[in-house]
Design an enzyme around this catalytic site. Structure first.
Site, PDB file in Angstrom:
ATOM      1  N   GLU A  92       0.822  -1.223   0.000  1.00  0.00           N
ATOM      2  CA  GLU A  92       0.000   0.000   0.000  1.00  0.00           C
ATOM      3  C   GLU A  92       0.848   1.262   0.000  1.00  0.00           C
ATOM      4  O   GLU A  92       1.881   1.314   0.669  1.00  0.00           O
ATOM      5  CB  GLU A  92      -0.804   0.049   1.306  1.00  0.00           C
ATOM      6  CG  GLU A  92      -2.094  -0.679   1.275  1.00  0.00           C
ATOM      7  CD  GLU A  92      -2.828  -0.507   2.604  1.00  0.00           C
ATOM      8  OE1 GLU A  92      -3.540  -1.441   2.959  1.00  0.00           O
ATOM      9  OE2 GLU A  92      -2.683   0.531   3.272  1.00  0.00           O
ATOM     10  N   CYS A 105       2.761   8.427   1.900  1.00  0.00           N
ATOM     11  CA  CYS A 105       3.127   7.478   2.945  1.00  0.00           C
ATOM     12  C   CYS A 105       3.577   6.185   2.264  1.00  0.00           C
ATOM     13  O   CYS A 105       2.815   5.592   1.505  1.00  0.00           O
ATOM     14  CB  CYS A 105       1.916   7.233   3.848  1.00  0.00           C
ATOM     15  SG  CYS A 105       2.239   6.008   5.123  1.00  0.00           S
ATOM     16  N   CYS A 112       4.611  -7.314   8.295  1.00  0.00           N
ATOM     17  CA  CYS A 112       5.416  -6.739   9.380  1.00  0.00           C
ATOM     18  C   CYS A 112       5.483  -7.741  10.525  1.00  0.00           C
ATOM     19  O   CYS A 112       4.492  -8.386  10.843  1.00  0.00           O
ATOM     20  CB  CYS A 112       4.778  -5.434   9.848  1.00  0.00           C
ATOM     21  SG  CYS A 112       5.718  -4.625  11.150  1.00  0.00           S
ATOM     22  N   CYS A 116       2.058  -5.235  16.352  1.00  0.00           N
ATOM     23  CA  CYS A 116       1.303  -4.348  17.249  1.00  0.00           C
ATOM     24  C   CYS A 116      -0.153  -4.823  17.276  1.00  0.00           C
ATOM     25  O   CYS A 116      -0.717  -5.131  16.214  1.00  0.00           O
ATOM     26  CB  CYS A 116       1.375  -2.907  16.759  1.00  0.00           C
ATOM     27  SG  CYS A 116       3.072  -2.320  16.619  1.00  0.00           S
ATOM     28  N   CYS A 119      -2.976  -3.238  14.908  1.00  0.00           N
ATOM     29  CA  CYS A 119      -2.645  -2.930  13.514  1.00  0.00           C
ATOM     30  C   CYS A 119      -3.090  -4.019  12.552  1.00  0.00           C
ATOM     31  O   CYS A 119      -2.809  -5.197  12.765  1.00  0.00           O
ATOM     32  CB  CYS A 119      -1.135  -2.728  13.420  1.00  0.00           C
ATOM     33  SG  CYS A 119      -0.532  -2.603  11.745  1.00  0.00           S
ATOM     34  N   CYS A 341      -4.056   1.980   8.149  1.00  0.00           N
ATOM     35  CA  CYS A 341      -2.879   1.421   7.511  1.00  0.00           C
ATOM     36  C   CYS A 341      -3.008  -0.093   7.398  1.00  0.00           C
ATOM     37  O   CYS A 341      -3.310  -0.778   8.352  1.00  0.00           O
ATOM     38  CB  CYS A 341      -1.679   1.799   8.372  1.00  0.00           C
ATOM     39  SG  CYS A 341      -0.219   0.897   8.022  1.00  0.00           S
TER      40      CYS A 341
HETATM   41  S1  SF4 Z   1       1.922  -0.494  13.509  1.00  0.00           S
HETATM   42 FE1  SF4 Z   1       1.720  -2.279  12.172  1.00  0.00          FE
HETATM   43  S2  SF4 Z   1       3.129  -1.914  10.467  1.00  0.00           S
HETATM   44 FE2  SF4 Z   1       3.691  -0.491  12.130  1.00  0.00          FE
HETATM   45  S3  SF4 Z   1       5.267  -1.591  13.310  1.00  0.00           S
HETATM   46 FE3  SF4 Z   1       3.305  -2.090  14.296  1.00  0.00          FE
HETATM   47  S4  SF4 Z   1       2.632  -3.990  13.298  1.00  0.00           S
HETATM   48 FE4  SF4 Z   1       4.245  -3.106  12.013  1.00  0.00          FE
END
Ligand code: SF4
Length: 356
Positions: A92, A105, A112, A116, A119, A341
């Site tokens: 993206e 962005c 990833c 988190c 997310c 995101c």
């Molecule tokens: S917010 Fe999402 S993309 Fe960003 S570091 Fe945490 S898990 Fe990874």
């Protein structure tokens, strides 16, 4: 075999590569100009570059390794692009319109591993790092899209805040920054570029030593270890004390302001007590600190997390202000498209799974 993107080379690397392949130094400046100023999409369009040079570039590099898969446009002008990489992975990229300019962005990894808990991207674990060329090409594709509109608009700002942890793909991110900052190319000012990390303290030291002059944002999201570990696993590896030590080092080396990103999640991290703790944590760094409060954008994947109430957001903001902390509440953009995101990519990946 897939060829690497030409955009992965800095001007110095391109010069060196051409010299090694028997071409004159000035060819590098010509090619650079065609890529970033005239923005051609075929090597053969570089009409002041000799045929031997064009041939060797064509044999070894590609100008377009990304293809547009989906584009969503919001009423507020935000555009979300989903690009397909040569290996079929999707990433993206988002274009946002602000009063001060056009900001993009970018994504730095496919998926990833930071995980988190709030997310959508973190649900799809890392498949691979993007090359520096693939990161630069996101900017180029957005710029080419703007060029086709014929309104003489230019990408003026970059935020490295898309999917992935840029400091887990450190060298490619640094090479990307060198390319987009280059004054003979896109010439995007270092002060218009922000790199956001989830808090890889060891890399913050390295980043500080590079003195790139770009802005640093740190995703804090909680002011104490217990809470931060609950919502961000990375806090186990780099607890708040280690993170703040690395930020002290960064401030000492660069004297540049650090932004703390703080997503406000209802009844999780949005109480007055947490605002007070946050103010305490920033303490005497307040003159070089800014807290970006981000009301949580609910995603289907995390149904238990909700956006803080407007009252809680106001109280959190007021508490920080009263303690002398610079802060603001980030305005939502692209609310009518898959704004969070990773949301668009996550939806497309699910569609692919259904088709299988
Ligand atoms: S917010 Fe999402 S993309 Fe960003 S570091 Fe945490 S898990 Fe990874």
């Amino acid at each position: 075999m897939n060829k690497p993107s030409i955009y992965g080379l800095t001007l110095d690397q391109l010069t060196e590569w051409l010299l090694e392949h028997g071409h004159k130094k000035f060819r590098a400046s010509q090619v650079w100009d065609w890529l970033y100023r005239k923005r051609v999409t075929q090597f053969s369009e570089m009409n002041n570059v000799n045929k031997e040079c064009i041939d060797v570039l064509e044999e070894n590099f590609s100008i377009q390794t990304l293809t547009e898969h989906v584009r969503q446009e919001s009423k507020d002008g935000t555009i979300k692009f989903l690009f397909r990489l040569q290996d079929g992975n999707l990433i993206e990229t988002v274009l946002m319109r602000h009063k001060y300019g056009l900001s993009v962005c970018v994504t730095t990894q496919v998926g990833c591993n930071i995980g988190c808990s709030f997310c959508a991207s973190g649900l799809l674990t890392k498949n691979r790092d993007l090359t520096s060329g693939e990161i630069v090409e996101q900017i180029m594709n957005v710029q080419l899209h703007l060029d086709t509109k014929g309104q003489d608009e230019r990408v003026s700002h970059i935020v490295v805040m898309g999917i992935g942890e840029p400091f887990d793909n450190f060298q490619n991110t640094v090479d990307f920054l060198e390319v987009v900052k280059d004054h003979k190319g896109l010439a995007i000012g270092a002060r218009h570029i922000t790199v956001s990390t989830s808090g890889l303290a060891n890399k913050i030291y390295e980043f500080a030593d590079l003195k790139l002059q770009v802005n640093l944002a740190v995703s804090l999201h909680a002011p104490n270890n217990e809470l931060r570990t609950k919502i961000m696993k990375i806090n186990k590896a780099f607890p708040i004390e280690k993170l703040m030590d690395s930020i002290d080092y960064y401030l000492e080396k660069t004297n540049r302001r650090v932004t703390y990103e703080y997503i406000l999640i209802r009844d999780v991290n949005d109480h007055k007590a947490e605002a007070l703790q946050l103010a305490e944590l920033i303490g005497d760094k307040r003159h070089l600190s800014y807290v970006n409060l981000i009301p949580y954008n609910p995603v289907d994947e995390h149904g238990d997390y909700q956006r803080s109430t407007p009252e809680a957001i106001s109280e959190f903001f007021d508490t920080l202000k009263k303690k002398g902390i610079n802060c603001g509440v980030r305005l939502e953009q692209g609310a009518d498209i898959d704004a969070a995101c990773g949301q668009l990519r996550s939806k497309q990946e699910k569609k692919k799974e259904k088709v299988k």
